[in-house]
Each structure stands twice: as C-alpha cells, then as structure tokens.
Scaffold this motif. Structure first.
Motif, PDB file in Angstrom:
ATOM      1  N   GLN A   1       0.836  -1.212   0.000  1.00  0.00           N
ATOM      2  CA  GLN A   1       0.000   0.000   0.000  1.00  0.00           C
ATOM      3  C   GLN A   1       0.865   1.255   0.000  1.00  0.00           C
ATOM      4  OE1 GLN A   1      -2.499   0.230   3.416  1.00  0.00           O
ATOM      5  NE2 GLN A   1      -3.626   2.012   2.700  1.00  0.00           N
ATOM      6  N   GLN A   2       1.905   1.290   0.799  1.00  0.00           N
ATOM      7  CA  GLN A   2       2.792   2.459   0.834  1.00  0.00           C
ATOM      8  C   GLN A   2       3.510   2.658  -0.490  1.00  0.00           C
ATOM      9  OE1 GLN A   2       3.108   4.733   3.290  1.00  0.00           O
ATOM     10  NE2 GLN A   2       1.491   3.657   4.399  1.00  0.00           N
ATOM     11  N   LEU A   3       3.916   1.552  -1.130  1.00  0.00           N
ATOM     12  CA  LEU A   3       4.596   1.668  -2.434  1.00  0.00           C
ATOM     13  C   LEU A   3       3.649   2.207  -3.498  1.00  0.00           C
ATOM     14  CD1 LEU A   3       6.775  -1.569  -2.509  1.00  0.00           C
ATOM     15  CD2 LEU A   3       7.538   0.784  -2.202  1.00  0.00           C
ATOM     16  N   ILE A   4       2.391   1.799  -3.450  1.00  0.00           N
ATOM     17  CA  ILE A   4       1.415   2.314  -4.426  1.00  0.00           C
ATOM     18  C   ILE A   4       1.195   3.813  -4.214  1.00  0.00           C
ATOM     19  CG2 ILE A   4      -1.034   2.218  -5.076  1.00  0.00           C
ATOM     20  CD1 ILE A   4      -0.892  -0.819  -4.610  1.00  0.00           C
ATOM     21  N   ILE A   5       1.080   4.232  -2.972  1.00  0.00           N
ATOM     22  CA  ILE A   5       0.896   5.661  -2.690  1.00  0.00           C
ATOM     23  C   ILE A   5       2.125   6.452  -3.128  1.00  0.00           C
ATOM     24  CG2 ILE A   5       0.682   7.351  -0.811  1.00  0.00           C
ATOM     25  CD1 ILE A   5      -1.094   5.283   0.635  1.00  0.00           C
ATOM     26  N   LEU A   6       3.318   5.931  -2.844  1.00  0.00           N
ATOM     27  CA  LEU A   6       4.560   6.602  -3.256  1.00  0.00           C
ATOM     28  C   LEU A   6       4.635   6.727  -4.770  1.00  0.00           C
ATOM     29  CD1 LEU A   6       7.287   7.800  -2.372  1.00  0.00           C
ATOM     30  CD2 LEU A   6       8.240   5.502  -2.595  1.00  0.00           C
ATOM     31  N   ALA A   7       4.270   5.649  -5.482  1.00  0.00           N
ATOM     32  CA  ALA A   7       4.300   5.698  -6.952  1.00  0.00           C
ATOM     33  C   ALA A   7       3.304   6.728  -7.466  1.00  0.00           C
ATOM     34  CB  ALA A   7       3.990   4.312  -7.516  1.00  0.00           C
ATOM     35  N   ALA A   8       2.127   6.828  -6.851  1.00  0.00           N
ATOM     36  CA  ALA A   8       1.125   7.808  -7.297  1.00  0.00           C
ATOM     37  C   ALA A   8       1.623   9.237  -7.067  1.00  0.00           C
ATOM     38  CB  ALA A   8      -0.193   7.571  -6.547  1.00  0.00           C
ATOM     39  N   VAL A   9       2.278   9.457  -5.927  1.00  0.00           N
ATOM     40  CA  VAL A   9       2.792  10.805  -5.652  1.00  0.00           C
ATOM     41  C   VAL A   9       3.897  11.167  -6.635  1.00  0.00           C
ATOM     42  CG1 VAL A   9       4.081  12.182  -3.955  1.00  0.00           C
ATOM     43  CG2 VAL A   9       2.108  10.827  -3.230  1.00  0.00           C
ATOM     44  N   ILE A  10       4.813  10.234  -6.871  1.00  0.00           N
ATOM     45  CA  ILE A  10       5.926  10.530  -7.800  1.00  0.00           C
ATOM     46  C   ILE A  10       5.406  10.729  -9.212  1.00  0.00           C
ATOM     47  CG2 ILE A  10       7.972   9.507  -8.874  1.00  0.00           C
ATOM     48  CD1 ILE A  10       8.631   8.272  -6.159  1.00  0.00           C
ATOM     49  N   PHE A  11       4.513   9.837  -9.658  1.00  0.00           N
ATOM     50  CA  PHE A  11       3.988   9.961 -11.019  1.00  0.00           C
ATOM     51  C   PHE A  11       3.152  11.233 -11.177  1.00  0.00           C
ATOM     52  CE2 PHE A  11       0.888   8.774 -14.375  1.00  0.00           C
ATOM     53  CZ  PHE A  11       1.791   8.617 -15.418  1.00  0.00           C
ATOM     54  N   GLY A  12       2.364  11.559 -10.159  1.00  0.00           N
ATOM     55  CA  GLY A  12       1.577  12.796 -10.212  1.00  0.00           C
ATOM     56  C   GLY A  12       2.476  14.028 -10.241  1.00  0.00           C
ATOM     57  N   GLY A  13       3.550  14.018  -9.476  1.00  0.00           N
ATOM     58  CA  GLY A  13       4.496  15.142  -9.505  1.00  0.00           C
ATOM     59  C   GLY A  13       5.177  15.263 -10.856  1.00  0.00           C
ATOM     60  N   TRP A  14       5.510  14.190 -11.469  1.00  0.00           N
ATOM     61  CA  TRP A  14       6.147  14.218 -12.793  1.00  0.00           C
ATOM     62  C   TRP A  14       5.197  14.802 -13.829  1.00  0.00           C
ATOM     63  CZ3 TRP A  14       5.194  11.444 -17.394  1.00  0.00           C
ATOM     64  CH2 TRP A  14       6.197  11.574 -18.361  1.00  0.00           C
ATOM     65  N   ILE A  15       3.930  14.396 -13.770  1.00  0.00           N
ATOM     66  CA  ILE A  15       2.943  14.943 -14.707  1.00  0.00           C
ATOM     67  C   ILE A  15       2.765  16.448 -14.462  1.00  0.00           C
ATOM     68  CG2 ILE A  15       0.477  14.933 -15.297  1.00  0.00           C
ATOM     69  CD1 ILE A  15       0.515  11.921 -14.936  1.00  0.00           C
TER      70      ILE A  15
END
Length: 152
Positions: free
Chosen positions: A108-122
């Motif tokens: 769950q933490q890895l999914i949230i981290l990936a969403a934050v990083i991907f959202g920041g990149w976008i």
C-alpha cells in the motif's frame, strides 16, 4: 366318576423298577501306526474299587502371557501430542498473519509513493511545457483589434 373306588382316591398301580443294563465291551480298535512324539504317552490309573482307566495324560495348559498395559492409553498420548502440535502451529500462524499484514502495508505504501511521484512528474510536465525550445511567448499589452486584424 370313579365307579370302582367310592372314596374318591386314585387307584394305586404296581411300580416296575428298571435296572440299567451294563455296557458290553467291544473288541479293541485296530492300532494305527503313529510317529513317535506326536501323541502323548498312554497312562493307566487303578481306582480303589479295582477298575482300570486308561487314557492320555494331558499336560496342563500354559496360561497366555499377560501383556503389560501401558500406564497411559494410546488415545491420551495422541490427544496430548496433537495439542502440542496445534500449539506449535498457532505460534507460526500468528507470525504468518503478522507477516502478511506487514507485506500488505508495504505494498500500500509503495502504491501511494508511486502515485505521488507519477503525479508530480505529470505536474512538472504541464507547468514547464512553455519553457522548452521552439515555443514562443507572447506578451499581450493594450492590443488593438481592427477589422479582425491584430495590431500589437
């Protein structure tokens, strides 16, 4: 009812006594040859009244050996061992469920981290789109539009 007897007593009849007939002796049976040692020896006993009894001597039977009973029944031992095994497994199951819960939290933490990083990149891609080479920046100040023509 009783015409011959006027006192109404039953008529006594003569009693005959039968003596048992003695058993007649029969000729001896033919002797069958037998291997020595297979039959026990023949024994003769003379009774006090003079009669002779002949027969085989029978050895008294040996009692079967007594099997020692265990102090604790097998069923009780099996139940106790099953309880010990179940107790050992329960500790492992507690650790297994703890491990599964920790693994689920990590995913769950890895999914949230990936969403934050991907959202920041976008977000960076959108905000920095105008600063790349080949793009033009137009500053509009008091522009006058006459007859669909722009004069800046």
């Amino acid at each position: 009812m009783f015409p011959e007897n006027t006192t109404h007593r039953p008529v006594q009849q003569a009693v005959t006594i039968h003596q048992p007939t003695p058993i007649t002796s029969y000729p001896a049976a033919p002797v069958v040859p037998v291997q020595p040692g297979t039959l026990p020896a023949v024994t003769s006993i003379v009774l006090p009244d003079g009669r002779v009894i002949t027969g085989y001597a029978i050895d008294p039977g040996q009692p079967e050996p007594v099997v020692a009973k265990p102090l604790v029944s097998r069923t009780a031992v099996n139940i106790a061992l099953g309880g010990i095994g179940f107790g050992a497994v329960c500790g492992g199951l507690v650790l297994l469920t703890t491990f599964i819960a920790a693994l689920a939290a990590l995913v769950q933490q890895l999914i949230i981290l990936a969403a934050v990083i991907f959202g920041g990149w976008i977000a960076l891609q959108v905000l920095t789109a105008g600063r790349k080479q080949g793009s033009t920046t137009v500053n509009i100040r008091k522009a006058v539009i006459k007859r669909n023509h722009f004069h800046g």
